[in-house]
Design a protein around this motif. Structure first.
Motif, PDB file in Angstrom:
ATOM      1  N   LEU A 102       0.827  -1.206   0.000  1.00 29.80           N
ATOM      2  CA  LEU A 102       0.000   0.000   0.000  1.00 29.80           C
ATOM      3  C   LEU A 102       0.863   1.258   0.000  1.00 29.80           C
ATOM      4  N   ILE A 103       1.896   1.272   0.834  1.00 29.40           N
ATOM      5  CA  ILE A 103       2.795   2.439   0.899  1.00 29.40           C
ATOM      6  C   ILE A 103       3.481   2.644  -0.439  1.00 29.40           C
ATOM      7  N   ALA A 104       3.917   1.543  -1.066  1.00 31.40           N
ATOM      8  CA  ALA A 104       4.593   1.650  -2.362  1.00 31.40           C
ATOM      9  C   ALA A 104       3.653   2.210  -3.426  1.00 31.40           C
ATOM     10  N   LYS A 105       2.408   1.744  -3.428  1.00 33.12           N
ATOM     11  CA  LYS A 105       1.423   2.271  -4.376  1.00 33.12           C
ATOM     12  C   LYS A 105       1.223   3.765  -4.154  1.00 33.12           C
ATOM     13  N   ALA A 106       1.083   4.157  -2.895  1.00 31.77           N
ATOM     14  CA  ALA A 106       0.868   5.568  -2.565  1.00 31.77           C
ATOM     15  C   ALA A 106       2.061   6.414  -2.992  1.00 31.77           C
ATOM     16  N   GLN A 107       3.258   5.947  -2.713  1.00 33.91           N
ATOM     17  CA  GLN A 107       4.461   6.696  -3.078  1.00 33.91           C
ATOM     18  C   GLN A 107       4.571   6.879  -4.583  1.00 33.91           C
ATOM     19  N   ASN A 108       4.314   5.810  -5.335  1.00 37.94           N
ATOM     20  CA  ASN A 108       4.388   5.895  -6.795  1.00 37.94           C
ATOM     21  C   ASN A 108       3.347   6.873  -7.334  1.00 37.94           C
ATOM     22  N   MET A 109       2.150   6.827  -6.759  1.00 34.43           N
ATOM     23  CA  MET A 109       1.081   7.702  -7.205  1.00 34.43           C
ATOM     24  C   MET A 109       1.425   9.169  -6.946  1.00 34.43           C
ATOM     25  N   LEU A 110       1.934   9.461  -5.759  1.00 31.10           N
ATOM     26  CA  LEU A 110       2.275  10.834  -5.407  1.00 31.10           C
ATOM     27  C   LEU A 110       3.483  11.329  -6.206  1.00 31.10           C
ATOM     28  N   ASP A 111       4.452  10.454  -6.429  1.00 30.80           N
ATOM     29  CA  ASP A 111       5.615  10.828  -7.244  1.00 30.80           C
ATOM     30  C   ASP A 111       5.187  11.169  -8.671  1.00 30.80           C
ATOM     31  N   ARG A 112       4.260  10.380  -9.203  1.00 31.67           N
ATOM     32  CA  ARG A 112       3.781  10.634 -10.565  1.00 31.67           C
ATOM     33  C   ARG A 112       3.065  11.976 -10.646  1.00 31.67           C
ATOM     34  N   LEU A 113       2.283  12.295  -9.621  1.00 29.22           N
ATOM     35  CA  LEU A 113       1.591  13.578  -9.601  1.00 29.22           C
ATOM     36  C   LEU A 113       2.572  14.743  -9.565  1.00 29.22           C
ATOM     37  N   ILE A 114       3.649  14.576  -8.800  1.00 32.65           N
ATOM     38  CA  ILE A 114       4.667  15.631  -8.724  1.00 32.65           C
ATOM     39  C   ILE A 114       5.318  15.830 -10.089  1.00 32.65           C
ATOM     40  N   ARG A 115       5.625  14.710 -10.770  1.00 31.56           N
ATOM     41  CA  ARG A 115       6.225  14.807 -12.110  1.00 31.56           C
ATOM     42  C   ARG A 115       5.272  15.487 -13.086  1.00 31.56           C
ATOM     43  N   ASP A 116       3.983  15.102 -13.020  1.00 33.94           N
ATOM     44  CA  ASP A 116       3.004  15.705 -13.923  1.00 33.94           C
ATOM     45  C   ASP A 116       2.848  17.199 -13.645  1.00 33.94           C
ATOM     46  N   LYS A 117       2.866  17.546 -12.363  1.00 31.90           N
ATOM     47  CA  LYS A 117       2.727  18.953 -11.996  1.00 31.90           C
ATOM     48  C   LYS A 117       3.908  19.767 -12.503  1.00 31.90           C
ATOM     49  N   SER A 118       5.111  19.192 -12.415  1.00 31.83           N
ATOM     50  CA  SER A 118       6.296  19.922 -12.870  1.00 31.83           C
ATOM     51  C   SER A 118       6.250  20.139 -14.379  1.00 31.83           C
ATOM     52  N   LYS A 119       5.664  19.163 -15.103  1.00 27.47           N
ATOM     53  CA  LYS A 119       5.534  19.312 -16.549  1.00 27.47           C
ATOM     54  C   LYS A 119       4.572  20.443 -16.895  1.00 27.47           C
ATOM     55  N   ASN A 120       3.571  20.630 -16.020  1.00 23.67           N
ATOM     56  CA  ASN A 120       2.541  21.630 -16.295  1.00 23.67           C
ATOM     57  C   ASN A 120       2.731  22.913 -15.496  1.00 23.67           C
TER      58      ASN A 120
END
Length: 226
Positions: free
Chosen positions: A110-128
């Motif tokens: 669960l923690i790994a899923k959460a971390q991956n999800m939040l990391d992806r959001l940070i990457r997407d936010k930086s792109k935008n």
């Protein structure tokens, strides 16, 4: 980077405590609730970066909590449930949850899923982080809006409102919608405050003030031109 804020809504105290402890040890700030209604009230009281949500709970089940959250927020939701039938999993995704994990599960997963999800959001936010439209540039990294490469001297609410207009160019929004999006659901202000801030933004835009168009009887639409 600021600490991420997690909400755990799980009615089984032992499981709730275990999940919360794992998130805390992983460096997250965690709040929890033991029923759906309490969890929804906590969610509506402050911003969260991710919600971990059980389904079978007293007062308000997880399905209903997910529906309520999605009415106003796109916060990531991981649904946690012993309901492992395909129709239950598909129902979760139909409600626009981001992931579905069946019980029993390893909290580390669960923690790994959460971390991956939040990391992806940070990457997407930086792109935008840089948004451009005709004559205007929004730089979220520096929290600036430029008009023909000249920075506008905006207050926080002016920035948020103009940014929202730019991101949603061409759409018509009522005053009440803009109040909810910019000022929040739990802030009680007159809807005419939107008119006041539109006037201020138009003044900042100068010769481009007609980018914000009044749709009489409805609200406002933001539309640029060459």
């Amino acid at each position: 980077m600021s600490q991420k804020h997690i909400l755990v809504i799980e009615d089984e105290p032992t499981i709730n405590r275990m999940i919360s402890n794992y998130f805390s040890k992983a460096g997250y700030e965690v709040e929890s609730a033991l029923d759906g209604q309490a969890g929804l009230e906590i969610f509506q009281s402050k911003p969260f970066d991710l919600v971990c949500l059980d389904i079978m709970m007293p007062k308000l089940n997880g399905w209903d909590v997910a529906v309520k959250i999605r009415e106003n927020s796109d916060v990531p939701i991981i649904m946690m449930s012993a309901l492992s039938e395909e129709e239950d999993i598909l129902k979760g995704y139909s409600l626009k949850v981001d992931d579905y994990i069946t019980k029993p599960f390893n909290p580390k997963v669960l923690i790994a899923k959460a971390q991956n999800m939040l990391d992806r959001l940070i990457r997407d936010k930086s792109k935008n982080s840089l948004v451009k439209t005709n004559h205007l540039t929004v730089d979220m990294e520096s929290y600036k809006i430029l008009l023909d490469n000249v920075e506008l001297e905006l207050s926080k609410k002016e920035f948020e409102l103009l940014h929202y207009f730019i991101l949603n160019e061409g759409k018509v929004f009522s005053r009440n919608h803009l109040l909810d999006e910019i000022w929040g659901f739990d802030v009680f202000v007159e809807d005419r405050i939107v008119d006041t801030y539109v006037k201020k933004i138009r003044k900042h835009l100068g010769s481009y003030s007609d980018f914000i168009k009044t749709i009489f009887g409805v609200g406002y639409r933001f539309e640029t031109y060459d």
